[in-house]
Design a protein around this motif. Structure first.
Motif, mmCIF file in Angstrom:
data_model
loop_
_atom_site.group_PDB
_atom_site.id
_atom_site.type_symbol
_atom_site.label_atom_id
_atom_site.label_comp_id
_atom_site.label_asym_id
_atom_site.label_seq_id
_atom_site.Cartn_x
_atom_site.Cartn_y
_atom_site.Cartn_z
ATOM 1 N N ALA A 23 4.505 -21.196 -10.962
ATOM 2 C CA ALA A 23 5.041 -20.510 -9.835
ATOM 3 C C ALA A 23 5.565 -19.053 -10.531
ATOM 4 C CB ALA A 23 6.211 -21.251 -9.111
ATOM 5 N N ARG A 24 6.078 -19.191 -11.541
ATOM 6 C CA ARG A 24 6.620 -17.887 -11.949
ATOM 7 C C ARG A 24 5.446 -16.707 -12.369
ATOM 8 N NH1 ARG A 24 10.752 -20.923 -14.552
ATOM 9 N NH2 ARG A 24 9.653 -21.323 -16.533
ATOM 10 N N VAL A 25 4.442 -17.110 -12.776
ATOM 11 C CA VAL A 25 3.121 -16.541 -12.972
ATOM 12 C C VAL A 25 2.712 -15.829 -11.681
ATOM 13 C CG1 VAL A 25 0.706 -16.334 -13.574
ATOM 14 C CG2 VAL A 25 2.468 -17.679 -15.133
ATOM 15 N N TRP A 26 2.612 -16.835 -10.757
ATOM 16 C CA TRP A 26 2.453 -16.500 -9.102
ATOM 17 C C TRP A 26 3.140 -15.311 -8.712
ATOM 18 C CZ3 TRP A 26 4.396 -16.697 -4.314
ATOM 19 C CH2 TRP A 26 3.547 -16.953 -3.400
ATOM 20 N N ASN A 27 4.321 -15.557 -9.051
ATOM 21 C CA ASN A 27 5.104 -14.506 -8.399
ATOM 22 C C ASN A 27 5.218 -13.118 -9.167
ATOM 23 O OD1 ASN A 27 7.409 -15.372 -6.264
ATOM 24 N ND2 ASN A 27 7.144 -17.376 -7.761
ATOM 25 N N TYR A 125 -6.619 -24.785 -2.236
ATOM 26 C CA TYR A 125 -5.433 -24.016 -2.336
ATOM 27 C C TYR A 125 -5.165 -23.394 -3.769
ATOM 28 C CZ TYR A 125 -3.501 -25.367 2.382
ATOM 29 O OH TYR A 125 -3.191 -25.468 3.682
ATOM 30 N N ARG A 126 -5.615 -24.165 -4.683
ATOM 31 C CA ARG A 126 -5.444 -23.774 -6.038
ATOM 32 C C ARG A 126 -6.349 -22.805 -6.078
ATOM 33 N NH1 ARG A 126 -2.928 -26.125 -9.765
ATOM 34 N NH2 ARG A 126 -2.110 -28.247 -9.764
ATOM 35 N N ARG A 127 -7.904 -22.637 -5.637
ATOM 36 C CA ARG A 127 -8.546 -21.365 -5.604
ATOM 37 C C ARG A 127 -8.017 -20.344 -4.959
ATOM 38 N NH1 ARG A 127 -14.664 -23.112 -4.246
ATOM 39 N NH2 ARG A 127 -14.927 -21.168 -4.831
ATOM 40 N N ALA A 128 -7.464 -20.530 -3.808
ATOM 41 C CA ALA A 128 -6.813 -19.421 -2.987
ATOM 42 C C ALA A 128 -5.816 -18.572 -3.530
ATOM 43 C CB ALA A 128 -6.749 -19.840 -1.619
ATOM 44 N N PHE A 129 -4.926 -19.330 -4.254
ATOM 45 C CA PHE A 129 -3.377 -19.011 -4.677
ATOM 46 C C PHE A 129 -3.551 -18.787 -6.311
ATOM 47 C CE2 PHE A 129 -2.871 -20.746 -0.516
ATOM 48 C CZ PHE A 129 -2.016 -19.787 0.050
ATOM 49 N N GLY A 130 -4.422 -19.459 -6.847
ATOM 50 C CA GLY A 130 -4.107 -19.863 -8.378
ATOM 51 C C GLY A 130 -3.896 -18.502 -9.197
ATOM 52 N N LYS A 135 -6.112 -13.343 -5.695
ATOM 53 C CA LYS A 135 -6.653 -12.602 -4.665
ATOM 54 C C LYS A 135 -5.771 -12.642 -3.307
ATOM 55 C CE LYS A 135 -11.265 -12.322 -6.733
ATOM 56 N NZ LYS A 135 -12.706 -12.463 -6.401
ATOM 57 N N LEU A 136 -5.667 -13.752 -2.991
ATOM 58 C CA LEU A 136 -4.967 -14.003 -1.603
ATOM 59 C C LEU A 136 -3.484 -13.251 -1.504
ATOM 60 C CD1 LEU A 136 -5.373 -14.945 1.292
ATOM 61 C CD2 LEU A 136 -4.606 -17.155 0.600
ATOM 62 N N ILE A 137 -3.060 -13.370 -2.677
ATOM 63 C CA ILE A 137 -1.528 -12.765 -3.204
ATOM 64 C C ILE A 137 -1.499 -11.381 -2.935
ATOM 65 C CG2 ILE A 137 0.239 -12.629 -4.578
ATOM 66 C CD1 ILE A 137 -0.651 -15.145 -5.798
ATOM 67 N N ASP A 144 -2.040 -7.244 4.606
ATOM 68 C CA ASP A 144 -3.022 -8.270 5.418
ATOM 69 C C ASP A 144 -2.112 -9.302 6.049
ATOM 70 O OD1 ASP A 144 -6.016 -8.813 6.044
ATOM 71 O OD2 ASP A 144 -5.060 -10.526 6.020
ATOM 72 N N ALA A 145 -2.234 -9.336 7.370
ATOM 73 C CA ALA A 145 -1.594 -10.299 8.166
ATOM 74 C C ALA A 145 -1.779 -11.620 7.927
ATOM 75 C CB ALA A 145 -1.442 -9.839 9.639
ATOM 76 N N LEU A 146 -3.266 -11.799 7.866
ATOM 77 C CA LEU A 146 -3.610 -13.320 7.869
ATOM 78 C C LEU A 146 -3.308 -13.758 6.340
ATOM 79 C CD1 LEU A 146 -7.307 -12.906 9.305
ATOM 80 C CD2 LEU A 146 -5.122 -13.952 10.439
ATOM 81 N N ALA A 147 -3.369 -12.798 5.390
ATOM 82 C CA ALA A 147 -2.708 -13.587 4.099
ATOM 83 C C ALA A 147 -1.459 -13.919 4.110
ATOM 84 C CB ALA A 147 -3.213 -12.347 3.107
ATOM 85 N N SER A 148 -0.635 -13.031 4.734
ATOM 86 C CA SER A 148 0.798 -13.580 4.939
ATOM 87 C C SER A 148 1.054 -14.872 5.683
ATOM 88 C CB SER A 148 1.702 -12.249 5.543
ATOM 89 O OG SER A 148 1.632 -11.212 4.541
#
Length: 324
Positions: A23-27, A125-130, A135-137, A144-148
């Motif tokens: 999660a820290r990497v994600w942030n 979800y992992r593929r979208a947020f990994g 990319k989604l982040i 992008d509102a849909l991403a948020s």
């Protein structure tokens, strides 16, 4: 935009203190995007928000994966004047995810939730947020509102535990950002948070006003929660007549929980004489859409419909509106 960006950065820094290593990497990815420059968090980076349904559908049919995902969410939430259609949501989500678009990958993860398939949800979800791609982040950081909106949904889910913990406070933040960018479904979700006051400051009047604004776009969820607000007196005086009107509006737009609530309203005589025909109709709609409790109610109401006159006036009584 700058003040919102600073608020997000502060929230993410606080979140990272208690998060796990992944999660820290994600942030870090999201924070890096937020610091990228003044162009980040543009309020005009959500091309589908102001487009008509026909234009979004046309772009989706031209095989654009962004618009295929946008169209999927339109059908999931009943946006832009459309009724909720889960089959259409599934179809367009699959088309977008087949091109590995992050919005489409998230949508397919949500399909896994609908199917009660946690492995499918986690995989997509992992593929979208990994953190390997993020990319989604980055889309959310660019405005992008849909991403948020997807980030908000993620933080209401426990699908990626323990790497990404469930955090309703961060979910509320992302729904607020998406609402500020014109995403009405996110406005409804943030309005509910304001009414409940569990993760943001409680303000029933403001939450009610936000629901009223979203209902002008004929959004099913807005009608449903307005119905609950009028029924329970959240930010407005109790008014069973208006509660019924909004609940029926949501039910006709295929909002499953509203269908069951409308059925119970008619069965109990809320703002209307008891009407077993309409009670059976809406219970049947909820059962057909897969609501777990609706099947038995439909059998009960249909039996009473066959045994009773079309209208059977009784004193109005209050019932409990089921939670969403």
């Amino acid at each position: 935009p700058c003040s919102i960006r600073m608020l997000v950065m502060l929230e993410l820094i606080m979140f990272a203190k208690s998060a796990g290593p992944i999660a820290r990497v994600w942030n870090i990815l999201l924070l890096a995007s937020l610091f990228a420059g003044a162009s980040a968090f543009s309020l005009h980076a959500s091309p589908s928000i102001d487009m008509s349904f026909d234009n979004v559908r046309s772009r989706a049919e031209d095989n654009d994966p962004y618009y295929q995902a946008a169209l999927a969410f339109i059908y999931l939430n009943g946006e832009k004047g459309q009724k909720i259609s889960i089959p259409q949501f599934r179809s367009w989500a699959a088309k977008s995810s087949a091109q590995a678009h992050p919005l489409g990958l998230f949508a397919m993860g949500y399909v896994g939730q609908l199917d009660n398939d946690p492995n499918k949800t986690k995989r997509f979800y992992r593929r979208a947020f990994g953190p390997s791609e993020g990319k989604l982040i980055k889309m959310a950081a660019e405005g992008d509102a849909l991403a948020s909106y997807c980030l908000g949904r993620l933080f209401l889910s426990d699908a990626l535990l323990p790497e990404i913990p469930k955090d309703p406070r961060l979910a509320a933040l992302h729904f607020r950002i998406a609402a500020d960018r014109g995403h009405e479904t996110s406005r409804v979700q943030y309005a509910v948070f304001r009414i409940e006051g569990k993760v943001v400051d409680k303000n029933e009047a403001e939450g009610f006003a936000m629901l009223l604004q979203a209902s002008k776009k004929d959004l099913p969820a807005a009608h449903y929660f307005l119905g609950r607000a009028y029924f329970e007196g959240f930010g407005v005086e109790i008014n069973d007549n208006r509660a019924l009107v909004h609940m029926v509006a949501a039910a006709e737009l295929n909002y499953q929980t509203a269908q069951l609530s409308a059925a119970q309203f008619y069965a109990k005589g809320v703002a209307s004489p008891v009407n077993w025909e309409l009670a059976a109709k809406y219970a049947g709609m909820a059962a057909a859409s897969g609501h777990a409790k609706a099947g038995e109610l439909f059998k009960e109401y249909e039996k009473k419909r066959l045994e009773s006159p079309p209208l059977d006036p009784q004193p109005s009584v209050r019932v409990t509106v089921p939670s969403p």
